[in-house]
Structure formats: C-alpha cells, structure tokens
Design a protein around this motif. Sequence first.
Motif, short mmCIF file in Angstrom:
data_model
loop_
_atom_site.label_atom_id
_atom_site.label_comp_id
_atom_site.label_asym_id
_atom_site.label_seq_id
_atom_site.Cartn_x
_atom_site.Cartn_y
_atom_site.Cartn_z
N PHE A 174 0.76 -1.23 -0.05
CA PHE A 174 0.06 0.17 -0.04
C PHE A 174 0.87 1.28 -0.15
N PHE A 175 2.02 1.43 0.61
CA PHE A 175 2.65 2.28 0.73
C PHE A 175 3.42 2.60 -0.77
N THR A 176 3.96 1.53 -1.31
CA THR A 176 4.60 1.75 -2.69
C THR A 176 3.27 2.17 -3.60
N LEU A 177 2.14 1.79 -3.56
CA LEU A 177 1.10 2.15 -4.35
C LEU A 177 0.72 3.90 -4.14
N GLY A 178 0.89 4.19 -2.83
CA GLY A 178 0.82 5.54 -2.55
C GLY A 178 1.85 6.59 -2.96
N LEU A 179 3.02 6.01 -3.11
CA LEU A 179 4.15 6.52 -3.47
C LEU A 179 4.30 6.76 -4.92
N LEU A 180 3.68 5.87 -5.64
CA LEU A 180 3.60 5.98 -6.89
C LEU A 180 2.68 6.84 -7.60
N SER A 181 1.61 7.13 -6.62
CA SER A 181 0.50 7.88 -7.52
C SER A 181 1.05 9.42 -7.04
N PHE A 182 0.29 10.23 -8.14
CA PHE A 182 0.31 11.50 -8.17
C PHE A 182 -0.98 12.32 -7.72
N PRO A 183 -1.15 12.66 -6.57
CA PRO A 183 -2.36 13.30 -6.11
C PRO A 183 -2.79 14.48 -7.00
N SER A 184 -1.81 15.12 -7.36
CA SER A 184 -2.32 16.40 -8.14
C SER A 184 -2.98 16.10 -9.40
N GLN A 185 -2.85 14.90 -9.74
CA GLN A 185 -3.40 14.27 -11.07
C GLN A 185 -4.74 13.57 -10.95
N LEU A 186 -5.12 13.36 -9.51
CA LEU A 186 -6.52 12.76 -9.37
C LEU A 186 -7.52 13.61 -9.55
N HIS A 187 -7.45 15.06 -9.78
CA HIS A 187 -8.63 15.82 -10.19
C HIS A 187 -8.93 15.55 -11.61
N ASN A 188 -8.09 15.01 -12.50
CA ASN A 188 -8.29 14.91 -13.77
C ASN A 188 -9.24 13.54 -14.05
N VAL A 189 -9.12 12.67 -13.23
CA VAL A 189 -10.03 11.46 -13.46
C VAL A 189 -10.88 11.44 -12.23
N LEU A 190 -11.32 12.40 -11.60
CA LEU A 190 -12.43 12.64 -10.49
C LEU A 190 -13.78 12.30 -11.14
N VAL A 191 -14.11 12.61 -12.00
CA VAL A 191 -15.49 12.38 -12.84
C VAL A 191 -15.54 10.81 -13.05
N PRO A 192 -14.73 10.17 -13.81
CA PRO A 192 -14.93 8.82 -14.33
C PRO A 192 -14.52 8.01 -12.99
N GLY A 193 -13.66 8.34 -12.07
CA GLY A 193 -13.32 7.44 -10.76
C GLY A 193 -14.65 7.43 -9.73
N VAL A 194 -15.28 8.91 -9.76
CA VAL A 194 -16.42 8.76 -8.69
C VAL A 194 -17.65 7.99 -9.59
N LEU A 195 -17.71 8.10 -10.66
CA LEU A 195 -18.97 7.45 -11.51
C LEU A 195 -18.64 5.95 -11.52
N ILE A 196 -17.41 5.31 -11.50
CA ILE A 196 -17.26 3.99 -11.71
C ILE A 196 -17.28 3.43 -10.15
N SER A 197 -16.91 4.11 -9.12
CA SER A 197 -17.16 3.94 -7.67
C SER A 197 -18.65 3.59 -7.56
N VAL A 198 -19.39 4.73 -7.89
CA VAL A 198 -20.88 4.71 -7.47
C VAL A 198 -21.47 3.35 -8.27
N PHE A 199 -21.09 3.26 -9.41
CA PHE A 199 -21.74 2.27 -10.33
C PHE A 199 -21.51 0.64 -9.61
N LEU A 200 -20.24 0.67 -9.21
CA LEU A 200 -19.74 -0.65 -8.36
C LEU A 200 -20.59 -0.82 -7.32
N ILE A 201 -20.56 0.20 -6.42
CA ILE A 201 -21.39 0.11 -5.08
C ILE A 201 -22.83 -0.19 -5.26
#
Length: 471
Positions: free
Chosen positions: A278-305
């Motif tokens: 989990f630490f490696t995966l967090g280290l690999l991510s770029f939080p500044s880029q998450l806003h670019n995938v906010l819409v598809p990420g949230v929509l997929i999350s809601v659909f899965l749930i």
Amino acid sequence: MLQFMIIGAVILLLAVASSKVFYRFGVPSLLLFLVLGMVFGSDGIFGIGFDNFEAASKICSIGLIFIMFFGGFGTNWKIAKPVATKAVLLSTLGVGLTALLTGLFCQLVLKTSLLEGFLIGSVLASTDAASVFSILRSRNLNLKDGLASLLEIESGSNDPFSYMLTVIVISIMTGNNQQPVLLLLGKQVIFAIVIGVILALLAASVLRFINLEIEGLYPILVTAVVVLGYALSEWVGGNGYLCVYIIGIILGNSKILHKRSLVHFFDGVSWLMQILLFFTLGLLSFPSQLHNVLVPGVLISVFLIVAARPIATFAILTPFKVPFKSQLLVSWVGLRGAASIVFAIFAVNSGALVNNDIFHIVFLVALLSVGLQGSLIPLIAKKLDLVEPDISVFKTFNDYQDESLTKLVEVEIAPNSPWAGKNVMDANIPEEILVVMVKRGNKMLVPKGSTMIKVGDVMVLSGNSFDNIPM
C-alpha cells in the motif's frame, strides 16, 4: 544505504503508530498506509520521486504472493466449508459478471472503447483480500450465517480470476493472444491447481515427518514452497496467485508441525507485505492528477457500489435462498483495493493502447472504496443486525483459540487408549486441543509432533472442550 534504512524504519514505525491511533475511529489501517505513501511521494510533503511502474509492479507482485498465501493458510476450512460453494461462485462468476457490467458502463457512459472498458472492469472486478481480512480482524467483526467466512474465501480467491481476465483482455488488445481465450483461461486454472495441490501435499508430508533441529527453518521451508509454486505456475502458463492460495488452503488445514507458530509468522509477513504494497502504491501515485480522473473515478465507484456488485451478488446468492439482509451486506463489502491497483500497473506496463489514465482512475476507486465502504462496514453490519456479539471472528482462522475459556486437564494414557503407541501428530488429537506437556515418570517432556505417546504417560492438555478426548 543507511539513509534508506532509517527512512524505511521510520515509515514502518509511522505505519504501526498511525494504525493504533486511527483504529479507535474505525479507519481501516490499509487506507492509512496508502495515504502515508502519498505523503512521502512526489506530490507529498517529503517529495520522494518515484514513477517506476516496472519496479512497483515487481514489488507489489511479491507482496501479493504472501498476502494471497496467508489468505488461504489462515482460513479454517471446517468453518468455511458450508459456504465454500457460494464463495467460489462469487469469486468466479461474480468476478466475470462485475467485469462485464463495469465494462459496458465504461463504454456507454464514459465513452471508452469496448476493450478498454472491459480492461477497467477486469482490473476492478475482484474484492481486495487484504482489506477484507484487515477490517474483519482489526474490528473483531464476526457476522451471522457464516458471512465472515464467505467474504474471506471470496476475497481470498477472486484476485486470481480478476488477474486472469486482465491478462486475457491485455493479450487481445496488444495482439499477443496466440491461443483461444478458453484455452488460455483453462491453462491458467488447471496448471495453477495441479501445481498447487502437488506442492502442498508434498510439503505437508515433509512437514509432518521432518524434524529440523532449528525451529526457525520451518518458515523458510514453507516460504520456499510458496515462491516455487508461484514461479512454476507462471512459468508454464498457470496463475501464480491462484496456485499460492491453494497451497495456503491445503497447508493451513493439514496436520503439520509448528502450525500455530507458522500462522503467526506469516501473519506478520502478510502485514509487512500489506504495508509495503500500500505504501508503494501511494508513493507511485500523483495526487495532483486525481482531479483529472475525478469524474470517471467517482462514477465508476458509485456504479460498482449501487449496481455492479449488488447485481452480481443477488444473481448468485438468491438461488441459495440467502436472506435479503445478508445479501445487502455482501454487496456492500465489495472493497476494491491493492490488488486492483496492482493489476492497473500491469495494464500500464503491458503497452496496451488506452485513452484514459487507468492507474489513477483505479487508484481513486480503491481510495474511495476502502475509505468509504471499509469504514462503514461495522456500522452497516450492526444496522442490518448481522453481527454475532458473542462469537469471535478469529474462529474462522487457523490460529484461533478462545483464551478466556481455556482450561487445563491431565489425561493418563491407559493401555486401551487410542493414543497409546502413536506420536502426537498421528494420534488424531483435535486441532483445538493443545498438548502442553507430557509427564513420563519423573520427567517433564515438551511435546513435538514426533513425540511418542506411551502407556502411563500423563498428558497436560489445554483447550475449551474435552468432549472428544478419551479419558
């Protein structure tokens, strides 16, 4: 080198300390490890630059090997057997149905290509074993109707099938698929099962009869078997993760020497691997880029749930007449976590042509899943009245022993005792009974699996119930 050692030690200490603090608030520990990696990463406070997907893939693969193995090794098959059929169907048909529904959603709503949609669906199709095990154990959350065992087996066994689907879709997208899909799928499953069963049975036989002078060598022996199983399976075209899970199930439910100490050892290894992963995966991510995938990420999350997971759950469990409330809870405990992110890394490294940032989409979905769904599992289980307050969830694991009710008794071995003339390993002593000591004349023997039980011996036993013990 010393600086890396210091940083590594500090990270481990912070991981342990933060999990202790936030445990009181019901925050999953694994989420903390993920956030900790983000804090240390390129966009975090410490700014450690790390964008090597290839290295991350190898690190995470090693971590998943031991997490998957312990998922099987720690599962008590006697407790889990009644729900095994339902769990296996969820981990196979459920994974396929979830991947299909999510893929179609991505194509229709997010306007991805059909194959890219199926790739996202395959990556996100499995529930995360590390997250489910962690939350059930850390919250001591046992569930009615065998749901804890159902969720444990499902989450422990569905990652390999999600991985298989991911590999198949990638091979089609990259044009490297030289075999029919069904043949490729069959090889993945059959080779994994055959190699896993053979190695596990051989290892169990060796562990039953071998008597190593140094007890610390037993975990090394088992580690070698696990690594060998994964490598051999992958080498011949099988699924390495499924193979090590099968090895874990068989070894964990076999009568072998030092099983309890092995369970505790690999529990520690599993937690270390979860922190590393989990630490490696967090280290690999770029939080500044998450806003670019906010819409598809949230929509997929809601659909899965609200759609994909519930549809798959109800379609599979309804024919078994599982109560509605139980199906609701199983639907909610569809946590996406480290395995999905690791499979997304595989997709990135594969060279498959995609038009979306799959890694950060999956990362955001996992972050929301573990943070939102994981944190609310205890509350929802209580609201649905599915918590067993008087029974520990640890009963579903191989290292379970209810110490609050443990008693000591002495049993003298009579000439007609079924234990006389047998060693401790072969005497068919119930696994929940611990042989503490053997009194032989004026001697006090510390028992081993190979210790011979003789007429006149007085055995000191520890356990909760002695109904099946020949007195």
